[in-house]
Design a protein around this motif. Structure first.
Motif, short mmCIF file in Angstrom:
data_model
loop_
_atom_site.label_atom_id
_atom_site.label_comp_id
_atom_site.label_asym_id
_atom_site.label_seq_id
_atom_site.Cartn_x
_atom_site.Cartn_y
_atom_site.Cartn_z
N ARG A 9 31.55 32.76 43.44
CA ARG A 9 32.92 32.54 42.95
C ARG A 9 33.52 33.84 42.39
O ARG A 9 34.66 34.20 42.69
CB ARG A 9 32.93 31.46 41.87
CG ARG A 9 34.32 31.21 41.28
CD ARG A 9 34.32 30.06 40.31
NE ARG A 9 33.57 30.32 39.10
CZ ARG A 9 34.04 31.06 38.08
NH1 ARG A 9 35.24 31.62 38.15
NH2 ARG A 9 33.31 31.23 37.00
N LEU A 10 32.74 34.56 41.59
CA LEU A 10 33.24 35.80 41.00
C LEU A 10 33.44 36.88 42.07
O LEU A 10 34.40 37.66 42.00
CB LEU A 10 32.26 36.30 39.93
CG LEU A 10 32.09 35.40 38.70
CD1 LEU A 10 31.03 35.98 37.77
CD2 LEU A 10 33.41 35.22 37.96
N GLY A 11 32.54 36.92 43.06
CA GLY A 11 32.69 37.89 44.13
C GLY A 11 33.96 37.65 44.94
O GLY A 11 34.67 38.60 45.30
N GLU A 12 34.25 36.39 45.22
CA GLU A 12 35.48 36.07 45.94
C GLU A 12 36.70 36.45 45.10
O GLU A 12 37.71 36.94 45.63
CB GLU A 12 35.51 34.58 46.28
CG GLU A 12 34.49 34.19 47.34
CD GLU A 12 34.36 32.69 47.50
OE1 GLU A 12 34.96 31.94 46.67
OE2 GLU A 12 33.66 32.25 48.44
N GLY A 13 36.61 36.26 43.78
CA GLY A 13 37.71 36.67 42.91
C GLY A 13 37.90 38.17 42.90
O GLY A 13 39.04 38.66 42.89
N ALA A 14 36.79 38.92 42.90
CA ALA A 14 36.89 40.38 42.92
C ALA A 14 37.54 40.86 44.21
O ALA A 14 38.37 41.79 44.20
CB ALA A 14 35.50 40.98 42.76
N TYR A 15 37.19 40.23 45.32
CA TYR A 15 37.78 40.62 46.60
C TYR A 15 39.28 40.34 46.62
O TYR A 15 40.08 41.16 47.09
CB TYR A 15 37.07 39.88 47.74
CG TYR A 15 37.51 40.29 49.12
CD1 TYR A 15 37.59 41.63 49.48
CD2 TYR A 15 37.83 39.33 50.08
CE1 TYR A 15 37.98 42.01 50.75
CE2 TYR A 15 38.22 39.70 51.36
CZ TYR A 15 38.30 41.04 51.68
OH TYR A 15 38.69 41.42 52.94
#
Length: 454
Positions: free
Chosen positions: A384-390
């Motif tokens: 979830r956090l990785g998708e937000g960072a992208y």
């Protein structure tokens, strides 16, 4: 874009540098927008590898003598040429005032480099742009004053926090304009800007040219640290210097439960690398850490794609040195990696707690260990956090917007819509108005005439 622009001199401390890809991507994008540059470097490169961005840049670097005794003929020629310039007395007065406040060999070297640069600059160049407000800006300021050219600056991190206020204040006052890449940096420099022109310094995020990066992996292994055959992969990228906080990272890793399976990959050179390796040995971590050294961009991207999370515990280094907003955090975000970092410098301008990653206080290995444990054991949270960072890097940190701002500022000084250096005379050539300092500028020198190789 018009192809009739006068060239601009870019002044940097070292070129090319793997740790300064943000400068290379900016130069390349501005070249592609129709600007022409000369790159003037205060020292030779020390990195073993060359970034692919630097290979695409058309401008070739000119290397000033890092130490004046290395090129005595160039320095002597620069000094003799300066004797013919009517602005020499102003430069000498400024230099002596600076020397009284900073009596150092470095100050003398900057004057010598400026004299060489003033003599060897292409007469078509009317404007200098310098990266970093400390020693490179001294050279650019002296050369601009001596020759009647204008200059602007990009401030970044170390130069903002380790340069004395008097020097920053005077350089800002003499510049046409300046930019920096974090809100904290802007606020610090605007306080030193002329009272009637606080907006002389403005905020321009570097952003990333996403066309240089592949899309993130479609999926990552669902690793949670429970299997020794599939350890959670931590990755960090940065020079081994105090402000990166790698000593805190090693201390934090040593606090993780022995049952958690993990591996750390560090990418980067740096003066503290051997000390960090010795620390890892003392802590019993050596067999879990891979030290890969400085790598080219393609290899860095591959390491990011193979990792589960990116960690960079930024903090204040020696003499107040600190990062701005590290580009490597945004680069990790292009591969949809969750970010673990600190609430320090410009990091919170990109990473929002619980949206793109987790933030802990600087200088707090225990809190850092807690963040590592949380992310290592929760693959769903990492996703979830990785998708937000992208999303964040794509939607809120536009590289194109920053380049458009810089292009407008450069066009302003080249078109004369911004004032020229005080006391400069104006002539004309086939490109339009040109600042002159004393009659006809010196002819362009060939490499052998510069005394290169001495």
């Amino acid at each position: 874009m018009s192809s009739s622009r006068s060239p601009i001199a870019i002044v940097v401390k070292g070129y090319p540098r793997l740790s300064e890809t943000f400068i290379a991507q900016e130069i390349l994008a501005l070249e592609q927008a129709g600007f022409a540059f000369e790159i003037w470097s205060l020292r030779q490169p020390t990195d073993g590898a060359v970034h692919m961005l630097n290979r695409q840049i058309k401008a070739r670097p000119v290397y000033l003598p890092e130490y004046l005794h290395q090129a005595p003929l160039r320095v002597l020629a620069g000094a003799l040429s300066a004797l013919k310039r009517p602005r020499l007395f102003k430069l000498v007065g400024l230099f002596l005032r600076d020397l009284r406040r900073d009596f150092s060999a470095s100050r003398g070297r900057r004057l010598g480099q400026a004299l060489v640069m003033a003599r060897e600059l292409d007469p078509a160049i009317r404007h200098l742009h310098v990266h970093f407000l400390h020693t490179p800006a001294s050279v650019a300021r002296y050369a601009a004053l001596l020759t009647g050219r204008t200059f602007s600056f990009s401030a970044h991190a170390k130069d903002i926090w380790t340069t004395t206020d008097w020097e920053k204040r005077e350089k800002i006052a003499d510049s046409q304009w300046g930019v920096t890449c974090t809100r904290g940096g802007v606020e610090a420099l605007q306080r030193l800007a002329p009272a009637d022109d606080p907006d002389r310094v403005s905020l321009v995020y570097h952003g990333l040219d996403l066309g240089r990066f592949p899309v993130p992996p479609a999926e990552r292994p669902w690793r949670d640290g429970s299997s020794a055959e599939a350890p959670v992969e931590f990755v960090t990228v940065g020079r081994a210097v105090a402000k990166k906080g790698f000593d805190d990272l090693l201390t934090a890793l040593a606090q993780l439960p022995p049952s958690l399976s993990w591996r750390l990959t560090h990418i980067g050179g740096g003066e503290l690398r051997k000390a960090l390796q010795a620390q890892a040995e003392r802590l019993g971590l050596a067999d879990r850490i891979i030290w890969r050294g400085a790598l080219a961009q393609g290899e860095v991207i591959e390491a990011l794609r193979a990792a589960d999370l990116f960690v960079l515990p930024c903090k204040e280094g020696e003499s107040g040195d600190r990062d701005g907003l590290p580009n490597v955090i945004m680069e990790a975000s292009t591969q949809a990696l969750p970010i673990l970092s600190t609430r320090f410098a410009g990091v919170p301008e990109f990473v929002r707690e619980g949206e793109e990653g987790l933030l802990v206080p600087p200088n707090d290995p225990q809190a850092l260990a807690g963040g590592l444990w949380t992310l290592a054991t929760d693959p769903a949270l990492r996703q979830r956090l990785g998708e937000g960072a992208y999303r964040r890097v794509r939607e809120a940190f536009s590289f194109e917007a920053g380049i458009a701002v810089l292009a407008g500022k450069f066009d302003g000084v080249l078109a004369g819509s911004l004032p020229m250096a005080a006391g400069a005379r104006v002539g004309r050539d086939d490109r339009g108005p040109v600042q002159l300092d004393a009659g006809v500028p010196s002819p362009r020198l060939r490499g052998e005439d510069r005394g290169e190789g001495l």
